[in-house]
Design an enzyme around this catalytic site. Structure first.
Site, PDB file in Angstrom:
ATOM      1  N   ASP A  13       0.900  -1.313  -0.187  1.00  0.00           N
ATOM      2  CA  ASP A  13      -0.049   0.174   0.039  1.00  0.00           C
ATOM      3  C   ASP A  13       0.905   1.333  -0.027  1.00  0.00           C
ATOM      4  O   ASP A  13       0.873   2.004   0.852  1.00  0.00           O
ATOM      5  CB  ASP A  13      -0.854   0.019   1.320  1.00  0.00           C
ATOM      6  N   HIS A 249       9.554  -0.136   8.647  1.00  0.00           N
ATOM      7  CA  HIS A 249       8.689  -1.076   8.833  1.00  0.00           C
ATOM      8  C   HIS A 249       9.004  -2.286   7.687  1.00  0.00           C
ATOM      9  O   HIS A 249       9.172  -3.381   7.789  1.00  0.00           O
ATOM     10  CB  HIS A 249       7.247  -1.015   8.988  1.00  0.00           C
TER      11      HIS A 249
HETATM   12  C1  BDR Z   1       2.688  -0.554   8.759  1.00  0.00           C
HETATM   13  O1  BDR Z   1       1.480   0.161   8.679  1.00  0.00           O
HETATM   14  C2  BDR Z   1       1.951   1.115   7.329  1.00  0.00           C
HETATM   15  O2  BDR Z   1       1.471   2.447   7.632  1.00  0.00           O
HETATM   16  C3  BDR Z   1       3.107   0.796   6.931  1.00  0.00           C
HETATM   17  O3  BDR Z   1       3.663   1.077   5.823  1.00  0.00           O
HETATM   18  C4  BDR Z   1       3.406  -0.420   7.503  1.00  0.00           C
HETATM   19  O4  BDR Z   1       3.115  -1.524   6.420  1.00  0.00           O
HETATM   20  C5  BDR Z   1       3.444  -0.360   9.931  1.00  0.00           C
HETATM   21  O5  BDR Z   1       2.424  -0.485  11.051  1.00  0.00           O
HETATM   22 CA    CA Z   2       2.845  -0.834   4.142  1.00  0.00          CA
END
Ligand code: BDR
Ligand code: CA
Length: 336
Positions: A13, A249
Site C-alpha cells: 500500500d 517497517h
Molecule cells: C505498517 O503500517 C503502514 O503504515 C506501514 O506502511 C507499515 O506497513 C506499520 O504499522
Molecule cells: Ca505498508
C-alpha cells in the site's frame, strides 16, 4: 535449493516505507519482483497502484502492477493517514513526471492465484499492507497454501505495544478478518511485526546519502518521501526524534528473506482479535501446551514470529543494498 533469485509478489500500500521496501527488493540480487499487487491502507487503492507504477518506472523497471482491495472484508474502512505518508502516499511530491506503464487488468487476488499456478512452489508473497488481497486469493483458490513457496508479512505485535491502539498494529487493524484468514491458512508464514520493526530506526541522513550517491530521480523521490515520514515519526516518538529518522517497517520483510541470521524467530500459533477492545491484536500462543478452547486447537498452523533483530547489522544491510548499482534509466513517457 535453487540459486536463482527468489520470485517475489510484493503486496503493498505504498506508502513511504513500502517504497523503501520496493527499492530494497529491486536493488537486491537475490530477489526478483515479478509483480506488485496493491491494496488500500496508507492511501486509497487507486493511489497505491499509481505509486507502484510510478516508483517502478522511476527505477526503470517494467513490473506488472494490479489494483486490489479498496476496503476491509468486514469492518468499515477508515480514512488513510495522510499525516504519516502524505496525501499522495509519497510525502506530497511537488511534481510527478509523465512515466510509462499501464496497470495489469486483473485484480490483485487473481494475479496472485495466476502466478502461483504458473510457478508452483516458486512464489514468495511479501505482504506489507492490510491482508485482503491474500485472503481473497485464498477464497479464489483454497489450494493456494500448497502452491506458494512462502509468505512473509509485515504486521502485528506480540510483546511490543501496538501503533494504532495499545495492542493493534496498523496493517492488522485495517483488516483483522483478512489477517486471521492469512494466519490460519496453513502456508509457511513469517510475521515481521513491531517487535522487530520498532528496533530499527533509520535516520533521514541515510536516505540523503543514498540520493547523493546515485544522483537519480528514484532515490531523490524516496528521499523526499522519507523526509515527510521522518518528520511525523520524529515529532511523535522521542527516541526516533533524537536521530531525526523513522521506522523502516516494511523493508524488514525483505531483510528477513535476504539476511535471516539477523533475526530470532519463535514458532507458535497466531490468531487475530477481529472485534472488541482488542480488535487487530495478534495473539500468539508462546507456550507449547494444548489449549482445548475454541480457536486454539492443535490443528491451527504455526507462524514463525520475528521476536528480535540485530538492529545495527540490519541497518548496514539496508544501506549497502540501496547503495548498489541497481537503477536503470527512468521509463519516461514521450510527451507529444
Ligand atoms: C505498517 O503500517 C503502514 O503504515 C506501514 O506502511 C507499515 O506497513 C506499520 O504499522
Ligand atoms: Ca505498508
Amino acid at each position: 535449493m535453487s540459486t536463482l533469485p527468489r520470485k517475489i509478489i510484493f503486496d503493498t500500500d505504498p506508502g513511504v516505507d513500502d517504497a523503501m521496501a520496493l527499492y530494497y527488493a529491486l536493488a537486491h540480487p537475490d530477489l526478483d519482483v515479478v509483480g506488485i499487487t496493491t491494496t488500500f491502507g496508507n492511501v486509497y487503492v487507486e493511489q497505491a497502484a499509481t505509486n507502484a507504477l510510478y516508483l517502478s518506472a522511476l527505477a526503470g523497471r517494467q513490473i506488472p502492477v494490479t489494483v486490489g482491495m479498496s476496503q476491509p472484508l468486514v469492518k468499515k474502512p477508515e480514512t488513510p493517514p495522510d499525516y504519516i505518508h502524505g496525501a499522495d502516499g509519497l510525502g506530497n511530491l511537488p511534481q510527478r513526471l509523465a512515466t510509462q506503464g499501464e496497470l495489469d487488468p486483473r485484480s490483485s487476488a487473481q494475479f496472485i492465484v495466476d502466478m502461483a499456478r504458473q510457478f508452483p512452489g516458486e512464489i514468495t508473497l511479501v505482504a506489507v499492507g492490510p491482508l485482503g488481497n491474500l485472503a481473497t486469493a485464498l477464497q479464489l483458490a483454497p489450494e493456494l497454501p500448497k502452491l506458494v513457496r512462502e509468505v512473509v508479512l509485515m504486521g502485528g505485535a506480540v510483546l511490543e505495544s501496538g501503533n494504532v491502539s495499545p495492542v493493534a498494529e496498523a496493517n492488522i487493524w485495517n483488516d483483522p478478518h483478512a489477517a486471521d484468514a492469512v494466519f490460519t491458512a496453513g502456508w509457511p508464514l513469517t510475521m515481521v511485526g513491531l517487535d522487530v520493526t520498532h528496533q530499527v530506526i533509520l535516520p533521514l541522513s541515510l536516505f540523503r546519502q543514498i540520493a547523493e550517491h546515485h544522483q537519480h530521480l528514484a532515490t531523490d523521490t524516496l528521499c523526499h518521501a522519507v523526509a515527510f515520514y521522518s518528520a511525523f515519526y520524529s515529532a511523535h516518538d522521542a527516541v526516533v526524534g533524537q536521530i531525526n529518522g523513522c521506522y523502516g517497517h516494511d523493508v524488514l520483510a525483505f531483510v528477513v528473506l535476504t539476511d535471516p541470521e539477523l533475526f530470532t524467530l519463535q514458532s507458535g500459533r497466531v490468531r487475530v482479535a477481529v472485534d472488541g477492545l482488542a480488535q487487530g491484536q495478534t495473539i500468539m500462543q508462546r507456550k507449547a501446551v494444548s489449549y482445548p478452547q475454541h480457536g486454539w486447537h492443535d490443528d491451527i498452523p504455526h507462524t514463525q514470529v520475528c521476536m528480535r533483530v540485530q538492529a545495527e547489522a540490519c541497518k548496514a544491510v539496508i544501506e549497502a543494498t540501496l547503495m548498489r548499482d541497481w537503477m536503470e534509466k527512468p521509463l519516461l513517457a514521450l510527451i507529444l
